[in-house]
Design an enzyme around this catalytic site. Sequence first.
Site, PDB file in Angstrom:
ATOM      1  N   ASN A   6      96.951 111.332  24.205  1.00 32.35           N
ATOM      2  CA  ASN A   6      96.572 110.161  24.421  1.00 32.35           C
ATOM      3  C   ASN A   6      95.569 110.063  25.721  1.00 32.35           C
ATOM      4  OD1 ASN A   6      98.229 106.830  24.767  1.00 32.35           O
ATOM      5  ND2 ASN A   6      96.282 107.436  23.971  1.00 32.35           N
TER       6      ASN A   6
ATOM      7  N   CYS B 135     100.529 107.406  20.762  1.00 31.59           N
ATOM      8  CA  CYS B 135     100.747 106.111  21.069  1.00 31.59           C
ATOM      9  C   CYS B 135     102.189 106.075  21.695  1.00 31.59           C
ATOM     10  CB  CYS B 135     100.344 104.992  20.313  1.00 31.59           C
ATOM     11  SG  CYS B 135     100.531 103.140  20.930  1.00 31.59           S
ATOM     12  N   GLY B 136     102.554 105.863  22.886  1.00 34.38           N
ATOM     13  CA  GLY B 136     103.862 105.886  23.242  1.00 34.38           C
ATOM     14  C   GLY B 136     104.744 104.789  22.853  1.00 34.38           C
ATOM     15  N   SER B 137     104.046 103.342  22.933  1.00 36.91           N
ATOM     16  CA  SER B 137     104.625 102.016  22.506  1.00 36.91           C
ATOM     17  C   SER B 137     104.891 102.126  21.191  1.00 36.91           C
ATOM     18  CB  SER B 137     103.808 100.863  23.085  1.00 36.91           C
ATOM     19  OG  SER B 137     102.574 100.987  22.610  1.00 36.91           O
TER      20      SER B 137
ATOM     21  N   GLN C  59      93.065 104.589  27.215  1.00 33.45           N
ATOM     22  CA  GLN C  59      93.544 103.677  28.036  1.00 33.45           C
ATOM     23  C   GLN C  59      93.031 103.945  29.458  1.00 33.45           C
ATOM     24  OE1 GLN C  59      95.865 104.416  25.388  1.00 33.45           O
ATOM     25  NE2 GLN C  59      95.146 102.470  24.699  1.00 33.45           N
TER      26      GLN C  59
ATOM     27  N   GLU D  88      95.429 102.536  17.119  1.00 36.17           N
ATOM     28  CA  GLU D  88      95.899 101.916  18.237  1.00 36.17           C
ATOM     29  C   GLU D  88      94.993 100.676  18.389  1.00 36.17           C
ATOM     30  OE1 GLU D  88      97.284 102.949  22.755  1.00 36.17           O
ATOM     31  OE2 GLU D  88      96.017 104.483  21.631  1.00 36.17           O
ATOM     32  N   ARG D  89      95.373  99.397  18.603  1.00 28.50           N
ATOM     33  CA  ARG D  89      94.625  98.240  19.024  1.00 28.50           C
ATOM     34  C   ARG D  89      93.834  98.160  20.026  1.00 28.50           C
ATOM     35  NH1 ARG D  89      97.691  92.908  21.412  1.00 28.50           N
ATOM     36  NH2 ARG D  89      98.203  94.325  22.892  1.00 28.50           N
TER      37      ARG D  89
ATOM     38  N   CYS E 113     101.398 100.547  27.897  1.00 28.55           N
ATOM     39  CA  CYS E 113     101.095 102.043  27.281  1.00 28.55           C
ATOM     40  C   CYS E 113     102.073 102.856  27.871  1.00 28.55           C
ATOM     41  CB  CYS E 113      99.655 102.130  27.699  1.00 28.55           C
ATOM     42  SG  CYS E 113      98.971 103.546  27.334  1.00 28.55           S
ATOM     43  N   GLY E 114     102.751 103.393  27.051  1.00 28.60           N
ATOM     44  CA  GLY E 114     104.027 104.420  27.610  1.00 28.60           C
ATOM     45  C   GLY E 114     103.443 105.654  27.906  1.00 28.60           C
ATOM     46  N   ASN E 115     102.458 106.136  27.075  1.00 24.23           N
ATOM     47  CA  ASN E 115     101.815 107.447  27.708  1.00 24.23           C
ATOM     48  C   ASN E 115     101.204 107.427  28.823  1.00 24.23           C
ATOM     49  OD1 ASN E 115     102.590 109.191  25.165  1.00 24.23           O
ATOM     50  ND2 ASN E 115     101.135 108.124  23.980  1.00 24.23           N
TER      51      ASN E 115
END
Length: 293
Positions: free
Chosen positions: A17, A224-226, A47, A215-216, A76-78
Amino acid sequence: MSALDNRLFAKMNGIGNEIVVVDLRDQPAPVTPDDARAVAAHLPYDQLMLLQPARLPGTEAFVRIYNNDGSEAGACGNGMRCVARQMFASTDKQGLTFETRAGLLNCWRGPADGLYTVDMGEPKFGWKDIPLAEEFRDTRSIELQIGPIDAPLLHTPSVVSMGNPHAIFWVDDIEAHDLGRFGPLLENHPIFPERANITLAHIVDRDHITMRTWERGAGLTRACGSAACATAVAAARLKRADRVVEMTLPGGQLSIAWRESDNHVLMTGGATFEFEGRFDPALFARSRDKTSA
């Protein structure tokens, strides 16, 4: 003048990511969506993580998150693991707390060098919380399909909010569907008033899931972590997976644990530093010139 003029940035990645981290804790001036798009045109990313002055006691910073299309993300987890890696490099603390639009996120040094754990908070399942445009009493699977009515290509996704909306389609082969084609159609489907992250997932075993995500606001991504958190939770809700699972994404592995004691989702994975640099003010001047024209 942009708040990003001459600012130092770190280019990083969270298992593929693409993340850009900028420390603006000494700079209260806002960064605009045009600024975020200008950065993406010069330095492609998924991101942009902006560390802004802390607004709450006990937090390190308020983290504003931009997607590469200039839209904002709640979580954003990552990206948070990348932020944690940068912050842990200059402190002996074992844990850090950040504020995001999705709420407070706690981060810890992981169980091994190079790994970091982020508490992504409690998932939400109510149709208004995700949100959806119409009522669904059971969001473990909703009526949504793409393709012919009698032979849909993708159908009945699970939907979850991890501070941002996710739709997970369960498939036998995550590579068998053209996510680059279907992703934007589903992301912008009217059922999702705030758009949605779209994931194709295959349950290999009760403790192993493979997945790909559109990913949005960012498009196809290697991780994508989330979405990994949402997928793990959705599989557990369907009783098809355990509450602790290994997630295989195109960019690498994540460990997800949906804790029973408080329903919080813990994500553990790597974060890699690539390089650092400074933003050229001319980059943002060109963006402003295009906007004014």
